[in-house]
Design an enzyme around this catalytic site. Structure first.
Site, mmCIF file in Angstrom:
data_model
loop_
_atom_site.group_PDB
_atom_site.id
_atom_site.type_symbol
_atom_site.label_atom_id
_atom_site.label_comp_id
_atom_site.label_asym_id
_atom_site.label_seq_id
_atom_site.Cartn_x
_atom_site.Cartn_y
_atom_site.Cartn_z
ATOM 1 N N HIS A 19 -40.338 6.914 -12.670
ATOM 2 C CA HIS A 19 -40.544 8.289 -12.229
ATOM 3 C C HIS A 19 -41.251 8.326 -10.884
ATOM 4 C CE1 HIS A 19 -38.903 9.735 -15.786
ATOM 5 N NE2 HIS A 19 -39.967 9.770 -16.565
ATOM 6 N N ARG A 61 -15.572 7.491 -11.770
ATOM 7 C CA ARG A 61 -15.361 6.442 -12.775
ATOM 8 C C ARG A 61 -15.577 7.073 -14.144
ATOM 9 N NH1 ARG A 61 -19.085 4.454 -9.010
ATOM 10 N NH2 ARG A 61 -18.197 2.898 -7.631
ATOM 11 N N ARG A 117 -10.446 8.463 -11.877
ATOM 12 C CA ARG A 117 -9.810 7.204 -12.242
ATOM 13 C C ARG A 117 -9.770 7.071 -13.753
ATOM 14 N NH1 ARG A 117 -12.599 1.804 -10.260
ATOM 15 N NH2 ARG A 117 -14.006 2.267 -11.977
ATOM 16 N N GLU A 144 -5.779 -2.458 -5.606
ATOM 17 C CA GLU A 144 -6.867 -3.429 -5.671
ATOM 18 C C GLU A 144 -6.395 -4.812 -6.103
ATOM 19 O OE1 GLU A 144 -9.700 -2.277 -8.706
ATOM 20 O OE2 GLU A 144 -8.148 -1.251 -9.848
ATOM 21 N N ASN A 146 -13.552 -3.652 -3.307
ATOM 22 C CA ASN A 146 -14.350 -4.676 -3.994
ATOM 23 C C ASN A 146 -13.454 -5.682 -4.722
ATOM 24 O OD1 ASN A 146 -16.307 -3.018 -3.058
ATOM 25 N ND2 ASN A 146 -17.228 -2.550 -5.039
ATOM 26 N N ASP A 147 -12.586 -5.166 -5.592
ATOM 27 C CA ASP A 147 -11.696 -6.071 -6.313
ATOM 28 C C ASP A 147 -10.620 -6.652 -5.407
ATOM 29 O OD1 ASP A 147 -12.980 -6.116 -8.680
ATOM 30 O OD2 ASP A 147 -11.635 -4.747 -9.752
ATOM 31 N N ARG A 196 -17.611 -13.049 -6.623
ATOM 32 C CA ARG A 196 -18.780 -13.005 -5.751
ATOM 33 C C ARG A 196 -20.095 -13.142 -6.520
ATOM 34 N NH1 ARG A 196 -19.922 -7.048 -3.238
ATOM 35 N NH2 ARG A 196 -19.022 -5.841 -4.923
#
Lengths: 570, 87
Positions: free
Chosen positions: A186, A293, A329, A428, A451-452, A462
């Site tokens: 917090h 997502r 997605r 991807e 990323n992918d 990675r």
């Protein structure tokens, strides 16, 4: 030098005020008079309520609703009828107010901290903070008055409770250093909202730092410098000025359209993970959502969310975004994202295995429920569906057929939906990238998941320290792949976006402008900096840079050349 | 004693605000209110007990009320859970 976690950006340099831990010890009296103890307890409670209610009000006015809920949460907890009756029971039994409070709070702390979800464990911290605050009221322990400090103070403490943090005078305190806490504490949330540089979790800070030492709290790196020499002082003074200048310059981009120097418009969207994040997007000036997502809806629970629950979540995002585009997605599980109740088996090669659209097309009952919730929600805004991990056009066809079947079904039931609902592909996998021309013929849009795509193209995990050095979006193979995807989308006349971290990378942005990327989807906190980066380049210059870069043969050459170009361009 | 079985449907389950709304509503009745879930029994008048019980979306629960005004208490409890606590 001490090392902690930088949780609130910026550089705070000033005189340390070390806050000693309050002495909350008390004598357990043998014979307590319940009447006296009840009165003492209710007075302390009254004081606690008043103080925190007041504080919550001022936090709401100065920082915002979400921040103030941290404080109102404490008031709520302490109004729990069961908790209060337990404490009063113990006082009736002859215990003093301190002991009664401590015993009851401790039993709750034990119970809450043994839970296996983050939310519940956080409540244990809340109860501990509350216990400390009321104990100090009861024992009359010296209250640390953080509201009355000299200008230019760096506050050093073992731990800051939310109410202490919220009580800090922003004009006086230039930095915060604590021994306990992390980015999700917090205190960290409040420090960020108050824009005070803060380093939490710096071990032994209250021992190593003495009051009136000069200290620097580097809220970016987490470094704490004690009594810096003249050179260091100058360095941090300069860093601080630059940081403030940068932030100010960035704020000029708020409310501005996103376009290149020569006026070419681009869409600047955000990536989000929960329906609540949509509000943050609006706050940070995002122009839409490029990646929602949906996994979160399926996590931390014991079964698949039903159609209505999903529908409500999707609808909520669309309503918050008010007609701005929202790309959702479909379920992307498997790989590193496991959901226990879905019964995914452990695989040798999870990234090459049963995941994302592959899973969904096999478990059509789960997938159909999600698609139906999406199609129904499409009536409430501008929704597009994005399919992850596509490798061939068959997958797109199959999903589209399911969507069309659902539309016909809803049509019959006269349920409203958007007839113009778009179905696009997340690019991807190398396979999708190579057949971008085929996919572009049937998809309504592309979104490049860098990323992918980078991992699959370079065959690099990675997370594996031995090979992570190979992972780079600037590898010539990855750049060529991205360029190919964008040009095939352009040729087919469909929009193409990018929803990986790379979309906000200042070095990649001139190349993306040259390739013709239509939409950049970044994290909410990167919106303004991405808008600024896009405004730095005109198409002709971006083309010139891209032509030069695409001829280079190694990742190192690319990074070196781009770094120089980007830094040398004002 | 009256009781009813149902499933928690709001996305967050018994999080802070739902737990508070529920416990406060039940506090108005003098009867006892318990929630049975995953084999455990939780005091329905306690915010912290409800949170600690970690009742998530999709959990099957049984609400048990016993004492004065038990019917009214159960009706209100059931309608709160079914409406997703108005979230």
């Amino acid at each position: 030098m001490l090392k902690g976690i930088g949780v609130s950006g910026g550089y705070g340099m000033g005189h340390a005020v070390v806050v000693k831990r309050a002495d909350l010890s008390y004598v357990k009296k043998e014979e307590c008079h319940p009447d006296t103890e009840h009165r003492r307890f209710s007075e302390a409670l009254e004081c606690f309520y008043n103080r925190n209610t007041e504080l919550a009000k001022s936090v709401k006015d100065t920082l915002g609703e979400k921040e103030s809920e941290i404080i109102t949460g404490h008031v709520m907890i302490m109004k729990d009828p069961y908790m209060l009756s337990e404490i009063n029971k113990k006082i009736d039994e002859g215990k003093c107010a301190e002991e009664a409070l401590e015993e009851v709070c401790d039993s709750f702390i034990d119970m809450l901290s043994s839970a296996n979800d983050e939310f519940t464990v956080q409540r244990a911290v809340d109860v501990r903070d509350i216990k400390t605050e009321i104990l100090s009221l009861l024992t009359g322990a010296e209250q640390v008055d953080v509201s009355n400090l000299k200008e230019g103070t760096v506050l050093v403490a073992h731990e800051l409770t939310p109410s202490m943090t919220a009580g800090i005078d922003r004009k006086k305190v230039v930095g915060i250093i604590t021994e306990l806490g992390s980015g999700t504490s917090h205190a960290a949330i409040l420090a960020r909202a108050m824009e005070i540089p803060a380093v939490l979790g710096a071990p032994d800070a209250t021992k190593e730092i003495k009051s009136d030492d000069i200290v620097v709290a580097d809220g970016n790196s987490g470094d704490v410098i004690i009594n810096p020499d003249a050179d260091k002082k100058e360095l941090y003074t300069r860093k601080k000025i630059e940081y403030i200048e940068r932030r100010k310059a960035l704020l000029r981009f708020k409310g501005m359209p996103t376009r290149t120097k020569d006026g070419i418009k681009a869409d600047l969207f955000c990536n989000i993970g929960t329906a609540d994040d949509a509000e943050t997007v609006a706050k940070y000036d995002g122009e839409g959502i490029g990646l929602f997502r949906t996994e979160f809806l399926f996590m931390d629970r014991s079964g698949v969310p039903d159609e209505n629950e999903q529908f409500e979540a999707y609808k909520k995002v669309l309503l918050v975004m008010k007609e701005k585009p929202v790309i959702i997605r479909t379920l992307d599980i498997g790989g590193d994202k496991d959901i226990p109740y879905l019964g995914l088996t452990k695989e040798e090669n999870p990234f090459l295995g049963f995941r994302a659209v592959r899973y969904c097309l096999k478990h059509t009952e789960i997938f159909k429920t999600q698609l139906k919730a999406l199609v129904r929600a499409s009536g409430y805004g501008k929704l597009s569906i994005m399919i992850p991990l596509v490798t061939g056009v068959e997958e797109l066809r199959e999903v589209r057929k399911m969507v069309e079947d659902i539309m016909r079904e809803l049509e019959k039931q006269s349920v409203p939906y958007d007839k113009d609902l778009k179905v696009g592909v997340m690019i991807e996998t190398p396979s999708a990238a190579i057949i971008a021309d085929i996919l572009a013929g049937e998809a309504d849009f592309f979104s490049i998941g860098t990323n992918d795509l980078t991992g699959y193209t370079l065959a690099v995990d990675r997370g594996n320290a031995n090979v992570a050095y190979l992972y780079s979006v600037f590898a010539p193979s990855v750049l060529r792949t991205i360029k190919n995807i964008i040009s095939e989308a352009k040729r087919a006349g469909i929009p193409v976006g990018m929803c990986g971290e790379a979309a906000a990378d200042p070095m990649l942005i001139p190349l993306l402008i040259s390739f013709g990327l239509d939409e950049f989807s970044v994290s909410a906190s990167s919106v303004l900096s991405t808008r600024r980066e896009i405004s730095r380049w005109d198409k002709a210059r971006a083309d010139e840079i891209a032509n030069r870069i695409m001829e280079l043969k190694t990742e190192r050459d690319v990074v070196e050349a781009l770094g120089k170009i980007v830094n040398d361009t004002v | 004693m009256v009781s009813k079985k149902l499933t928690v449907r709001n996305p967050q389950g018994f999080h802070m605000r739902p737990a508070m709304n529920f416990a406060n509503a039940m506090g108005k009745y003098s009867c006892e209110v318990f929630i049975k879930s995953n084999g455990a029994e939780t005091n329905g008048k306690s915010i912290m007990n409800l949170i600690a019980a970690g009742i998530k979306c999709g959990t099957d629960i049984e609400i048990v009320c016993s004492g004065e005004q038990e019917k009214e208490a159960l009706d209100e409890a059931v309608s709160m859970v079914e409406s997703g606590f108005g979230e």
